[in-house]
Design an enzyme around this catalytic site. Sequence first.
Site, PDB file in Angstrom:
ATOM      1  N   ARG A 103       0.875  -1.181   0.000  1.00 21.18           N
ATOM      2  CA  ARG A 103       0.000   0.000   0.000  1.00 21.18           C
ATOM      3  C   ARG A 103       0.906   1.222   0.000  1.00 21.18           C
ATOM      4  O   ARG A 103       1.695   1.398   0.930  1.00 21.18           O
ATOM      5  CB  ARG A 103      -0.909  -0.006   1.227  1.00 21.18           C
ATOM      6  CG  ARG A 103      -1.651   1.304   1.433  1.00 21.18           C
ATOM      7  CD  ARG A 103      -2.761   1.190   2.454  1.00 21.18           C
ATOM      8  NE  ARG A 103      -3.887   0.461   1.903  1.00 21.18           N
ATOM      9  CZ  ARG A 103      -5.105   0.441   2.441  1.00 21.18           C
ATOM     10  NH1 ARG A 103      -5.349   1.118   3.545  1.00 21.18           N
ATOM     11  NH2 ARG A 103      -6.075  -0.242   1.888  1.00 21.18           N
ATOM     12  N   HIS A 130      -7.239   0.712  -6.683  1.00 16.95           N
ATOM     13  CA  HIS A 130      -7.445  -0.169  -5.530  1.00 16.95           C
ATOM     14  C   HIS A 130      -8.049  -1.476  -6.069  1.00 16.95           C
ATOM     15  O   HIS A 130      -9.207  -1.802  -5.794  1.00 16.95           O
ATOM     16  CB  HIS A 130      -8.358   0.503  -4.506  1.00 16.95           C
ATOM     17  CG  HIS A 130      -8.298  -0.110  -3.130  1.00 16.95           C
ATOM     18  ND1 HIS A 130      -7.448  -1.152  -2.809  1.00 16.95           N
ATOM     19  CD2 HIS A 130      -8.991   0.179  -1.991  1.00 16.95           C
ATOM     20  CE1 HIS A 130      -7.634  -1.482  -1.537  1.00 16.95           C
ATOM     21  NE2 HIS A 130      -8.558  -0.688  -1.017  1.00 16.95           N
ATOM     22  N   GLN A 133      -9.778  -4.155  -3.810  1.00 18.52           N
ATOM     23  CA  GLN A 133     -11.128  -3.747  -3.397  1.00 18.52           C
ATOM     24  C   GLN A 133     -12.127  -4.099  -4.503  1.00 18.52           C
ATOM     25  O   GLN A 133     -13.205  -4.634  -4.238  1.00 18.52           O
ATOM     26  CB  GLN A 133     -11.142  -2.233  -3.123  1.00 18.52           C
ATOM     27  CG  GLN A 133     -12.503  -1.701  -2.715  1.00 18.52           C
ATOM     28  CD  GLN A 133     -12.951  -2.245  -1.373  1.00 18.52           C
ATOM     29  OE1 GLN A 133     -12.233  -2.140  -0.384  1.00 18.52           O
ATOM     30  NE2 GLN A 133     -14.136  -2.837  -1.307  1.00 18.52           N
ATOM     31  N   ASP A 225     -17.489   6.301  -1.775  1.00  8.84           N
ATOM     32  CA  ASP A 225     -16.205   6.245  -1.064  1.00  8.84           C
ATOM     33  C   ASP A 225     -16.027   7.611  -0.400  1.00  8.84           C
ATOM     34  O   ASP A 225     -16.732   8.563  -0.744  1.00  8.84           O
ATOM     35  CB  ASP A 225     -15.083   5.972  -2.106  1.00  8.84           C
ATOM     36  CG  ASP A 225     -13.685   5.918  -1.507  1.00  8.84           C
ATOM     37  OD1 ASP A 225     -13.548   5.773  -0.264  1.00  8.84           O
ATOM     38  OD2 ASP A 225     -12.709   6.026  -2.280  1.00  8.84           O
ATOM     39  N   CYS A 266     -16.518   0.933   0.320  1.00 12.59           N
ATOM     40  CA  CYS A 266     -15.270   0.181   0.568  1.00 12.59           C
ATOM     41  C   CYS A 266     -14.882   0.239   2.047  1.00 12.59           C
ATOM     42  O   CYS A 266     -14.184  -0.655   2.521  1.00 12.59           O
ATOM     43  CB  CYS A 266     -14.156   0.740  -0.303  1.00 12.59           C
ATOM     44  SG  CYS A 266     -13.929   2.521  -0.105  1.00 12.59           S
ATOM     45  N   ARG A 294     -13.300  -9.206   0.860  1.00 13.20           N
ATOM     46  CA  ARG A 294     -11.889  -8.862   0.632  1.00 13.20           C
ATOM     47  C   ARG A 294     -11.020 -10.097   0.886  1.00 13.20           C
ATOM     48  O   ARG A 294     -10.110 -10.405   0.123  1.00 13.20           O
ATOM     49  CB  ARG A 294     -11.448  -7.730   1.582  1.00 13.20           C
ATOM     50  CG  ARG A 294     -12.126  -6.391   1.362  1.00 13.20           C
ATOM     51  CD  ARG A 294     -11.746  -5.768   0.042  1.00 13.20           C
ATOM     52  NE  ARG A 294     -10.311  -5.655  -0.119  1.00 13.20           N
ATOM     53  CZ  ARG A 294      -9.550  -4.650   0.337  1.00 13.20           C
ATOM     54  NH1 ARG A 294     -10.123  -3.630   0.923  1.00 13.20           N
ATOM     55  NH2 ARG A 294      -8.237  -4.629   0.164  1.00 13.20           N
TER      56      ARG A 294
HETATM   57  N1   CP Z   1     -11.277  -0.693   2.060  1.00 13.48           N
HETATM   58  C1   CP Z   1     -10.017  -0.670   2.528  1.00 13.48           C
HETATM   59  O1   CP Z   1      -9.025  -0.782   1.774  1.00 13.48           O
HETATM   60  O2   CP Z   1      -9.931  -0.559   3.880  1.00 13.48           O
HETATM   61  P1   CP Z   1      -8.619  -0.386   4.746  1.00 13.48           P
HETATM   62  O3   CP Z   1      -8.066   0.991   4.472  1.00 13.48           O
HETATM   63  O4   CP Z   1      -9.056  -0.568   6.161  1.00 13.48           O
HETATM   64  O5   CP Z   1      -7.622  -1.428   4.318  1.00 13.48           O
HETATM   65  N1  NVA Z   2     -10.192   6.414  -1.444  1.00  9.38           N
HETATM   66  C1  NVA Z   2      -9.844   5.963  -0.131  1.00  9.38           C
HETATM   67  C2  NVA Z   2     -10.052   4.490  -0.005  1.00  9.38           C
HETATM   68  C3  NVA Z   2      -9.734   3.894   1.336  1.00  9.38           C
HETATM   69  C4  NVA Z   2      -9.908   2.420   1.368  1.00  9.38           C
HETATM   70  C5  NVA Z   2      -8.412   6.360   0.191  1.00  9.38           C
HETATM   71  O1  NVA Z   2      -7.567   6.286  -0.709  1.00  9.38           O
HETATM   72  O2  NVA Z   2      -8.160   6.768   1.309  1.00  9.38           O
END
Ligand code: CP
Ligand code: NVA
Length: 307
Positions: A103, A130, A133, A225, A266, A294
């Site tokens: 990430r 993502h 997701q 989101d 999400c 997930r």
């Molecule tokens: N939806 C998602 O990626 O959640 P987290 O940020 O908790 O991993």
């Molecule tokens: N768009 C959000 C998604 C989190 C799972 C972010 O990038 O923070």
Amino acid sequence: MASVRHFLEIGDVTAKELDAIVLTALKWRKQGYPKTKPLAGKNVALIFQKPSTRTRVSFEAAVSKLGGNSMYLSANELQLGRGESVEDTGKVLSRYVDCIVARVFSHRDLIELSKNGRVPVVNALSDQHHPCQALADIMTIYMYSKKPYRAKVAFVGDGNNVCVSLMQACAATGIDISVASPPEYRPPENEVKKAQKYAEHTGASIVLTDNPVEAVKDADFVYTDVFVSMGQESEKQRKLAAFLPRFQVNSGLMTYAKPNAKFMHCMPMHLNEEVTPDVAYGPQSIIYDQAENRMHTEAALLKFLLR
Ligand code: CP
Ligand code: NVA
């Protein structure tokens, strides 16, 4: 030797492979995980530059269910946090582990990691995509749809990472998607073009609009989101002003969708910004199934990449 496969964005798997990953996940959710432990003896590194609840824990659980071992590596505790290059990090880690899940703030770092290692790299969220997701999202849409899984998804909100991967995954699987966002927060043109290309093979319709009511009209799924993503905190005031009140998913907006439409997110949610609590926790919400999925889709993805 077969070349290493990465999963940095939806286009890294074919539509057929995506479908197969989701169908495996559905099978495992229903029937349990294989006794053969397909990841036995495999190590998976999980590098996180940003916080995570779902992605981190679902990957750890998925690896464990398939008999493998995972290592959570906070970027701050790696030499990466002190300036060691992504290139060296990738080259070194790939001598120890069989897969790197990362990430990152910048999608470029994932590309760098994938070029410099010998093992599959999986995007656990970047500023642009993502895709993990989106696998869970498609699985959830399949769970709540009838075969052959024709459905309309309305995404209302920021055309950011989650929206981009959802739009591309819907296009690849033949699910219609309408995205409603303020013009300045539409998904990037190059990502829309990719989705349109996938849709040529499936006939999925992709509509971009700045009218949430038009997007939600007759939708089977309404998805949103956060308006302010991780790393965008300094833009909070500007973004909230652009999205609120029109782009909030609330009971009023939900009335334009089909009567039995489902609400998806999400997570994590910013309640009373992109969604109101009555919708998020109401009878139409399927957010916890979506979160559970997930784990199943990531397990199926890892089995596919490490086969
Ligand atoms: N939806 C998602 O990626 O959640 P987290 O940020 O908790 O991993
Ligand atoms: N768009 C959000 C998604 C989190 C799972 C972010 O990038 O923070």
